[in-house]
Design a protein around this motif. Structure first.
Motif: not given
Length: 145
Positions: A79-104
């Motif tokens: 019960k710690t879910a928040s709108a800010a957490g959801e936004i940060l989750n999506e942002l971390s997906d973009v940053v994480g995928d960009t870093c993971s595959y951007g190195v290529l």
């Protein structure tokens, strides 16, 4: 194909939630796995021939995806879910995928255009995922596709 496993995965998330693991810890572990993916790509592709380090890439990517799913499940279970957490989750997906595959992009110059297109597609998918919050009930339901 993966959705039949969802119930088992949710039970695992419940156990972890009661064990004391927090959503933030799962997110942090996901970022650590992004770094490990980047390093595995780098060390696997920097020489003349690919090295066995590349064999670690799918393992790290899979574990990162597990942590990505787990952080939301833990937040809801605790019960710690928040709108800010959801936004940060999506942002971390973009940053994480960009870093993971951007190195290529830097390691395989012959494929730079395709790698760029792939990363833009990742961004587009995340954008659509965020728009999913505007659907009725504000919930994404990927299994219905």
């Amino acid at each position: 194909m993966l959705y039949p496993l969802k119930a088992r995965f949710q039970k695992l998330a419940e156990k972890l939630a009661y064990s004391g693991m927090t959503a933030n810890q799962a997110s942090f572990l996901g970022f650590v796995l992004v770094g490990m993916t980047v390093l595995a790509f780098y060390f696997g592709l920097r020489g003349e021939t690919p090295s066995p380090a590349l064999l670690l890439v799918p393992v790290f990517i899979f574990l990162r995806l597990v942590m990505n799913a787990l952080d939301g499940m833990l937040a809801r279970a605790q019960k710690t879910a928040s709108a800010a957490g959801e936004i940060l989750n999506e942002l971390s997906d973009v940053v994480g995928d960009t870093c993971s595959y951007g190195v290529l992009y830097f390691l395989i110059p012959a494929l730079q255009t395709w790698i760029f297109v792939f990363i833009v597609c990742i961004w587009f998918c995340e954008f659509v995922a965020v728009l999913g919050q505007a659907l009725p009930n504000g919930r994404r339901r990927q299994e219905s596709f």
